[in-house]
Scaffold this motif. Sequence first.
Motif, short mmCIF file in Angstrom:
data_model
loop_
_atom_site.label_atom_id
_atom_site.label_comp_id
_atom_site.label_asym_id
_atom_site.label_seq_id
_atom_site.Cartn_x
_atom_site.Cartn_y
_atom_site.Cartn_z
N LEU A 8 69.58 10.10 14.73
CA LEU A 8 68.30 11.02 15.79
C LEU A 8 69.46 11.64 16.39
CD1 LEU A 8 65.80 11.08 17.27
CD2 LEU A 8 66.39 8.88 18.19
N ARG A 9 71.16 10.80 17.52
CA ARG A 9 71.38 11.82 17.99
C ARG A 9 71.91 13.34 17.29
NH1 ARG A 9 74.31 6.18 18.95
NH2 ARG A 9 73.72 5.71 20.48
N ALA A 10 71.80 14.00 16.41
CA ALA A 10 72.59 14.98 15.78
C ALA A 10 70.97 15.86 16.14
CB ALA A 10 72.41 14.57 14.28
N ARG A 11 69.75 15.20 16.17
CA ARG A 11 69.06 16.52 16.70
C ARG A 11 69.14 17.14 18.35
NH1 ARG A 11 63.68 14.62 13.26
NH2 ARG A 11 63.07 16.70 14.79
N PHE A 12 70.02 16.32 19.01
CA PHE A 12 70.11 17.09 20.10
C PHE A 12 71.25 17.44 20.32
CE2 PHE A 12 67.90 13.41 20.30
CZ PHE A 12 66.48 13.63 21.02
N CYS A 16 63.64 23.35 24.74
CA CYS A 16 61.95 23.63 25.88
C CYS A 16 62.09 24.11 26.37
CB CYS A 16 62.34 21.45 26.09
SG CYS A 16 63.47 22.00 27.07
N ARG A 17 61.16 24.27 26.52
CA ARG A 17 60.22 25.42 27.71
C ARG A 17 59.27 24.11 29.04
NH1 ARG A 17 56.20 29.64 26.04
NH2 ARG A 17 55.98 28.40 24.44
N GLU A 96 57.09 29.32 34.44
CA GLU A 96 58.20 28.47 33.62
C GLU A 96 58.68 28.41 33.08
OE1 GLU A 96 58.29 30.50 29.17
OE2 GLU A 96 55.90 29.83 29.56
N ILE A 97 59.46 27.26 32.93
CA ILE A 97 61.78 26.55 32.98
C ILE A 97 61.65 26.80 32.06
CG2 ILE A 97 62.98 25.25 34.15
CD1 ILE A 97 60.87 24.62 35.91
N ALA A 98 62.92 27.69 30.33
CA ALA A 98 63.46 27.29 29.85
C ALA A 98 64.17 26.12 30.24
CB ALA A 98 64.06 28.64 28.87
N GLY A 99 64.99 25.25 28.54
CA GLY A 99 65.21 24.37 28.70
C GLY A 99 66.22 23.77 27.87
N ARG A 100 66.48 22.59 27.22
CA ARG A 100 66.96 22.02 26.99
C ARG A 100 66.66 20.70 26.36
NH1 ARG A 100 71.53 24.78 23.46
NH2 ARG A 100 72.71 23.37 23.27
N VAL A 101 66.55 19.87 25.44
CA VAL A 101 66.33 18.32 25.53
C VAL A 101 68.19 17.76 24.82
CG1 VAL A 101 65.49 16.73 24.36
CG2 VAL A 101 63.97 19.05 25.26
N VAL A 102 68.26 16.94 26.12
CA VAL A 102 70.04 16.57 25.25
C VAL A 102 70.14 15.63 25.34
CG1 VAL A 102 70.77 18.51 26.90
CG2 VAL A 102 70.40 16.25 28.13
N GLY A 103 68.78 14.53 25.56
CA GLY A 103 69.02 13.21 24.57
C GLY A 103 67.41 12.44 25.26
N ARG A 113 63.34 0.49 35.40
CA ARG A 113 64.98 0.67 35.37
C ARG A 113 64.48 1.41 33.95
NH1 ARG A 113 68.32 -4.43 32.13
NH2 ARG A 113 70.11 -2.77 32.39
N GLU A 114 65.74 2.62 33.66
CA GLU A 114 66.21 2.61 32.87
C GLU A 114 67.29 2.63 32.15
OE1 GLU A 114 68.63 6.68 32.74
OE2 GLU A 114 67.24 6.87 33.98
N TYR A 115 66.59 2.91 30.30
CA TYR A 115 68.02 3.00 29.45
C TYR A 115 68.35 4.00 27.95
CZ TYR A 115 65.88 -2.22 30.09
OH TYR A 115 66.06 -3.33 31.32
N PRO A 116 69.20 4.55 28.80
CA PRO A 116 69.10 5.49 27.45
C PRO A 116 69.79 4.94 26.12
CG PRO A 116 71.17 4.66 29.52
CD PRO A 116 70.64 4.18 29.06
N ILE A 117 68.43 6.15 25.30
CA ILE A 117 68.86 5.91 23.85
C ILE A 117 70.11 7.04 23.12
CG2 ILE A 117 67.53 6.66 22.12
CD1 ILE A 117 65.40 5.42 23.96
N SER A 118 70.16 7.86 24.14
CA SER A 118 71.21 9.20 23.21
C SER A 118 71.84 9.80 24.28
CB SER A 118 70.52 10.13 21.68
OG SER A 118 69.37 10.56 22.78
#
Length: 118
Positions: A8-12, A16-17, A96-103, A113-118
């Motif tokens: 899954l991590r390899a996909r990042f 995204c927009r 519109e905002i151009a961006g990147r999904v990083v995790g 509470r947040e739990y980082p996954i990738s």
Amino acid sequence: MDGLLTTLRARFPFPCRIGAPLLFGRAKVVLARLVVPTAELLDVHAEVHRMSLPHLSPGPMPNALPGQWTAHVTMARRVVPGQMVRAVRISGTPPEIAGRVVGLRRWDGNAKREYPIS
């Protein structure tokens, strides 16, 4: 599970927009912006769903299921009607905002509470 997370991590990251403003709720709403759904984003969502399902008790909420999920970025919570016009105007700029999904992260809204996954 570690092998699945590595896959899954390899996909990042991937592009995204961020698009139009969205409102969730009624009297006090959540103001969000749509993450424009792409095949890649929806595929990652479906993969996360498949990986997570055996660990969910209770199961996922219906609006989080593949095919029923609205990808979004939360901008504000508990927005009341008197704040709505200004909040939508501010949150919709730029259109519109151009961006990147990083995790990924898992957000536990009850525990705040947040739990980082990738």
